[in-house]
Enzyme design. Sequence first.
Site, PDB file in Angstrom:
ATOM      1  N   ASP A 140     -13.621   7.381  -1.170  1.00  0.00           N
ATOM      2  CA  ASP A 140     -12.598   7.315  -0.188  1.00  0.00           C
ATOM      3  C   ASP A 140     -11.886   8.383   0.126  1.00  0.00           C
ATOM      4  O   ASP A 140     -11.362   8.873   1.475  1.00  0.00           O
ATOM      5  CB  ASP A 140     -11.498   6.112  -0.605  1.00  0.00           C
ATOM      6  CG  ASP A 140     -10.648   5.691   0.452  1.00  0.00           C
ATOM      7  OD1 ASP A 140     -11.065   5.658   1.700  1.00  0.00           O
ATOM      8  OD2 ASP A 140      -9.523   5.355   0.217  1.00  0.00           O
ATOM      9  N   ASP A 141     -11.535   9.396  -0.871  1.00  0.00           N
ATOM     10  CA  ASP A 141     -10.613  10.407  -0.595  1.00  0.00           C
ATOM     11  C   ASP A 141     -11.440  11.704  -0.105  1.00  0.00           C
ATOM     12  O   ASP A 141     -10.758  12.551   0.708  1.00  0.00           O
ATOM     13  CB  ASP A 141      -9.886  10.922  -1.965  1.00  0.00           C
ATOM     14  CG  ASP A 141      -9.244   9.630  -2.626  1.00  0.00           C
ATOM     15  OD1 ASP A 141      -8.151   9.414  -1.889  1.00  0.00           O
ATOM     16  OD2 ASP A 141      -9.673   9.373  -3.733  1.00  0.00           O
TER      17      ASP A 141
ATOM     18  N   TYR B 174       0.862  -1.094  -0.112  1.00  0.00           N
ATOM     19  CA  TYR B 174       0.098   0.010   0.101  1.00  0.00           C
ATOM     20  C   TYR B 174       0.858   1.138  -0.019  1.00  0.00           C
ATOM     21  O   TYR B 174       2.188   1.152  -0.481  1.00  0.00           O
ATOM     22  CB  TYR B 174      -0.910  -0.100   1.251  1.00  0.00           C
ATOM     23  CG  TYR B 174      -2.089   0.815   1.371  1.00  0.00           C
ATOM     24  CD1 TYR B 174      -3.024   1.025   0.322  1.00  0.00           C
ATOM     25  CD2 TYR B 174      -1.972   1.748   2.538  1.00  0.00           C
ATOM     26  CE1 TYR B 174      -4.159   2.121   0.660  1.00  0.00           C
ATOM     27  CE2 TYR B 174      -3.126   2.602   2.750  1.00  0.00           C
ATOM     28  CZ  TYR B 174      -3.928   2.698   1.744  1.00  0.00           C
ATOM     29  OH  TYR B 174      -4.993   3.865   1.900  1.00  0.00           O
TER      30      TYR B 174
ATOM     31  N   LYS C  97      -5.882  -1.171  -2.475  1.00  0.00           N
ATOM     32  CA  LYS C  97      -7.132  -0.981  -1.615  1.00  0.00           C
ATOM     33  C   LYS C  97      -7.917  -2.228  -1.318  1.00  0.00           C
ATOM     34  O   LYS C  97      -8.320  -2.464  -0.242  1.00  0.00           O
ATOM     35  CB  LYS C  97      -7.888   0.172  -2.200  1.00  0.00           C
ATOM     36  CG  LYS C  97      -7.506   1.657  -2.238  1.00  0.00           C
ATOM     37  CD  LYS C  97      -7.593   2.139  -0.927  1.00  0.00           C
ATOM     38  CE  LYS C  97      -6.692   3.632  -1.275  1.00  0.00           C
ATOM     39  NZ  LYS C  97      -6.845   4.585   0.069  1.00  0.00           N
TER      40      LYS C  97
ATOM     41  N   ASN D 269      -0.002  12.027   0.236  1.00  0.00           N
ATOM     42  CA  ASN D 269       0.721  10.899  -0.202  1.00  0.00           C
ATOM     43  C   ASN D 269       1.383  10.850  -1.429  1.00  0.00           C
ATOM     44  O   ASN D 269       0.593  11.448  -2.394  1.00  0.00           O
ATOM     45  CB  ASN D 269      -0.371   9.587   0.152  1.00  0.00           C
ATOM     46  CG  ASN D 269      -0.950   9.523   1.491  1.00  0.00           C
ATOM     47  OD1 ASN D 269       0.022   9.580   2.455  1.00  0.00           O
ATOM     48  ND2 ASN D 269      -2.188   9.358   1.538  1.00  0.00           N
TER      49      ASN D 269
ATOM     50  N   ARG E 162      -5.940  11.219 -10.511  1.00  0.00           N
ATOM     51  CA  ARG E 162      -5.100  11.911  -9.267  1.00  0.00           C
ATOM     52  C   ARG E 162      -4.804  10.756  -8.770  1.00  0.00           C
ATOM     53  O   ARG E 162      -5.059  10.416  -7.330  1.00  0.00           O
ATOM     54  CB  ARG E 162      -6.170  12.830  -8.718  1.00  0.00           C
ATOM     55  CG  ARG E 162      -5.487  13.766  -7.798  1.00  0.00           C
ATOM     56  CD  ARG E 162      -6.199  13.720  -6.146  1.00  0.00           C
ATOM     57  NE  ARG E 162      -5.720  12.451  -5.572  1.00  0.00           N
ATOM     58  CZ  ARG E 162      -6.123  11.952  -4.529  1.00  0.00           C
ATOM     59  NH1 ARG E 162      -7.007  12.627  -3.854  1.00  0.00           N
ATOM     60  NH2 ARG E 162      -5.892  10.710  -3.898  1.00  0.00           N
TER      61      ARG E 162
ATOM     62  N   ASN F 159      -4.469   7.562   7.918  1.00  0.00           N
ATOM     63  CA  ASN F 159      -4.665   7.156   6.477  1.00  0.00           C
ATOM     64  C   ASN F 159      -6.061   6.404   6.447  1.00  0.00           C
ATOM     65  O   ASN F 159      -6.561   5.722   7.428  1.00  0.00           O
ATOM     66  CB  ASN F 159      -3.694   6.118   6.218  1.00  0.00           C
ATOM     67  CG  ASN F 159      -3.777   5.527   4.758  1.00  0.00           C
ATOM     68  OD1 ASN F 159      -4.609   5.152   4.201  1.00  0.00           O
ATOM     69  ND2 ASN F 159      -2.716   6.223   3.696  1.00  0.00           N
TER      70      ASN F 159
ATOM     71  N   GLU G  11     -11.841   6.013  -6.278  1.00  0.00           N
ATOM     72  CA  GLU G  11     -10.865   6.351  -5.525  1.00  0.00           C
ATOM     73  C   GLU G  11      -9.863   7.257  -6.525  1.00  0.00           C
ATOM     74  O   GLU G  11      -9.675   6.764  -7.758  1.00  0.00           O
ATOM     75  CB  GLU G  11     -10.065   4.828  -5.343  1.00  0.00           C
ATOM     76  CG  GLU G  11      -8.896   4.916  -4.746  1.00  0.00           C
ATOM     77  CD  GLU G  11      -9.227   5.293  -2.966  1.00  0.00           C
ATOM     78  OE1 GLU G  11      -9.947   4.732  -2.383  1.00  0.00           O
ATOM     79  OE2 GLU G  11      -8.395   6.176  -2.564  1.00  0.00           O
ATOM     80  N   ASP G  12      -9.256   8.279  -6.208  1.00  0.00           N
ATOM     81  CA  ASP G  12      -8.236   8.898  -6.667  1.00  0.00           C
ATOM     82  C   ASP G  12      -8.749   9.332  -8.149  1.00  0.00           C
ATOM     83  O   ASP G  12      -8.001   9.453  -9.196  1.00  0.00           O
ATOM     84  CB  ASP G  12      -6.836   8.133  -6.799  1.00  0.00           C
ATOM     85  CG  ASP G  12      -6.390   7.977  -5.604  1.00  0.00           C
ATOM     86  OD1 ASP G  12      -6.887   8.398  -4.323  1.00  0.00           O
ATOM     87  OD2 ASP G  12      -5.073   7.464  -5.283  1.00  0.00           O
TER      88      ASP G  12
HETATM   89  O1  LIG Z   1      -4.130   5.646  -0.696  1.00  0.00           O
HETATM   90  C1  LIG Z   1      -3.851   6.239   0.210  1.00  0.00           C
HETATM   91  O2  LIG Z   1      -2.745   6.181   1.125  1.00  0.00           O
HETATM   92  C2  LIG Z   1      -4.680   7.434   0.990  1.00  0.00           C
HETATM   93  C3  LIG Z   1      -5.468   7.933  -0.215  1.00  0.00           C
HETATM   94  O3  LIG Z   1      -6.656   7.435  -0.510  1.00  0.00           O
HETATM   95  C4  LIG Z   1      -4.781   8.958  -0.937  1.00  0.00           C
HETATM   96  O4  LIG Z   1      -3.573   9.446  -0.685  1.00  0.00           O
HETATM   97  O5  LIG Z   1      -5.455   9.308  -2.203  1.00  0.00           O
HETATM   98 MG   LIG Z   2      -7.057   7.613  -2.563  1.00  0.00          MG
END
Ligand SMILES: O=C([O-])CC(=O)C(=O)O
Ligand SMILES: [Mg+2]
Length: 650
Positions: A364-365, A198, A269, A506, A251, A550, A341-342
């Site tokens: 999640d973000d 991770y 994840k 991160n 992103r 996190n 996610e992202d």
């Molecule tokens: O993935 C991770 O460590 C935390 C997160 O969702 C990010 O930074 O986008």
């Molecule tokens: Mg993320």
Amino acid sequence: MISLNRTSLLSNSGVNGSGINARRQRCRPPAYVKVLASRSNQDQKGIATSERSGSALVESTLKETKDHAPSSCVSVDLDSTVGGGVKDVYGEDSATEDQLVTPWAVSVASGYNLLRYPHHNKGLAFSEKERDAHYLRGLLPPTVVSHDLQVKKMMHNIRQYQVPLQKYMAMMDLQEMNERLFYKLLIDNVEELLPVVYTPTVGEACQKYGSIFRRPQGLFISLKEKGRILEVLKNWPERSIQVIVVTDGERILGLGDLGCQGMGIPVGKLSLYTALGGVRPSACLPVTIDVGTNNENLLNDEFYIGLRQRRATGQEYAELLHEFMTAVKQIYGEKVLIQFEDFANHNAFDLLEKYGTTHLVFNDDIQGTASVVLAGLVAAQKLAGRTLADHRFLFLGAGEAGTGIAGLIALEVSKQTGAPLEETRKNIWLVDSKGLIVSSRKESLQHFKKPWAHEHEPIKELVDAVKSIKPTVLIGTSGVGGTFTKEVVEAMAALNEKPIILSLSNPTSQSECTAEEAYTWSQGRAIFASGSPFAPVEYEGKVYVPGQANNAYIFPGLGLGLIMSGAIRVHDDMLLAASEALAAQVTQENYDKGLIYPPFANIRKISAHIAADVATKAYELGLATRVPRPDDLVKYAESCMYSPAYRNYR
Ligand SMILES: O=C([O-])CC(=O)C(=O)O
Ligand SMILES: [Mg+2]
């Protein structure tokens, strides 16, 4: 644990009889693999037929969804069964003789195939009896070893690698070779291996994903698949999917647009969904949507694995995403959890808003990060000696994480004090790339920033904003490393006896400051946590242990709670419940070390508590479909959790 074969799943719809299906499931032998008979010319034609019916179906579903657009918070798609069944969309069950079908079948894995099949492979741990029964004699050396010894050996091997990416690749190979060993390793050594599978190593893995790609770990859905996403989903070998983590790679962490190579993120994840939250691996589906990339380096990289075009936007983007969202619900039902996610800000907020009322979705973000930070702040009350309402917050970064956290803090303070949201927002200030967000900028602000535009003179620099706003909590969500400079941290330390400083971006390279900087520049007074892990720091003879704020603390337990209660929508109160459950797991011993998060070593217990409290909320809100409600939800959560222990084969 048993994955359904295609024929039985298709007949598991409300439309076709379920008697045959039930019989098929009862007589399943232990170690199954699914087999698609190789595609002959005739089959190819069959696929073409499927394509047509698939796109027609999606079109009609799109229309239905549009026509039934929900006005209230919750709407249920009447066309998909709650149990996740699908109609006989390809006509496989009701086919006439001249209609071509796909010959899906199941078979029992044995011999060499069993050793190549990660769900069932046990390597040297196959017993003598199993070696006889499953045609493994001669394929393995004579020694039979225990699961524990296999873990010991793998840890020994992984520790030999000096380069984190090599450790990552060794872990990915293990996941592809022996799934239960991979998860036992991860669960038993979570603190050591989390940074490998991770954050931060997964960031580097995504940057180099084109070079290290070996086997599919999830589904790639690109613009090329437009019009046939339902069919693509059917190519995935598992059908009982409960959680999807999807990215479009725009992103990735704080690393920016990595296009199709963002796949490492959903994969990572979801391995935490299993290891930390106990969702079984076969129920997890990583997805990367590829609409191109604006990353010039990748477009010019001969090893890049994605579409070589600039990102599709507007209607083209929206249509692909909508087809995906519709197809997912169509095939897996109302209760499949989709974790965004992202995604970049401009899509993340819109997607969450658009699908929050029709699907079980969670960003999640925005939401996971908010929930984990709120938990840390609730816990920090004990250390900093102030209630949440007494704090003043300043953020650097006003994107998904920044505004998500700000929103959840305002909501919690409003619930605690009874003050209206507009009031509680006034204690929360955000700085973006143009400076402090103030009312005079309101017209030009993106919609998600507008609630945070308060009356104040414009300020350009963060350090000046700190001096003027006088925050007690400074939160970095900028995605830009090194932005909490010595001057900024010293300004926080001059204002507060115990400044709370959270560097959330991160991976490690993007962290606003390091743990060492936070402790040194505040003379050891900062309460510090970061998104990526930092080692303990020694400052003037004392050891300081930084926390890791996190979202990995939250999403596995939240997801388990949603799944086990059969929830059909995510509600903000569930995020608050998850925060409180996490904060409640911080012990006096943790506080004594200055920690505002419990150690990851206890994460499965923590996840069970989060899951139970999220499920409790789901029942209270009338969003749970699993009836009757289990009496003891913590015990129930624990009983639902996947165990990586080997199963015995007959
Ligand atoms: O993935 C991770 O460590 C935390 C997160 O969702 C990010 O930074 O986008
Ligand atoms: Mg993320």
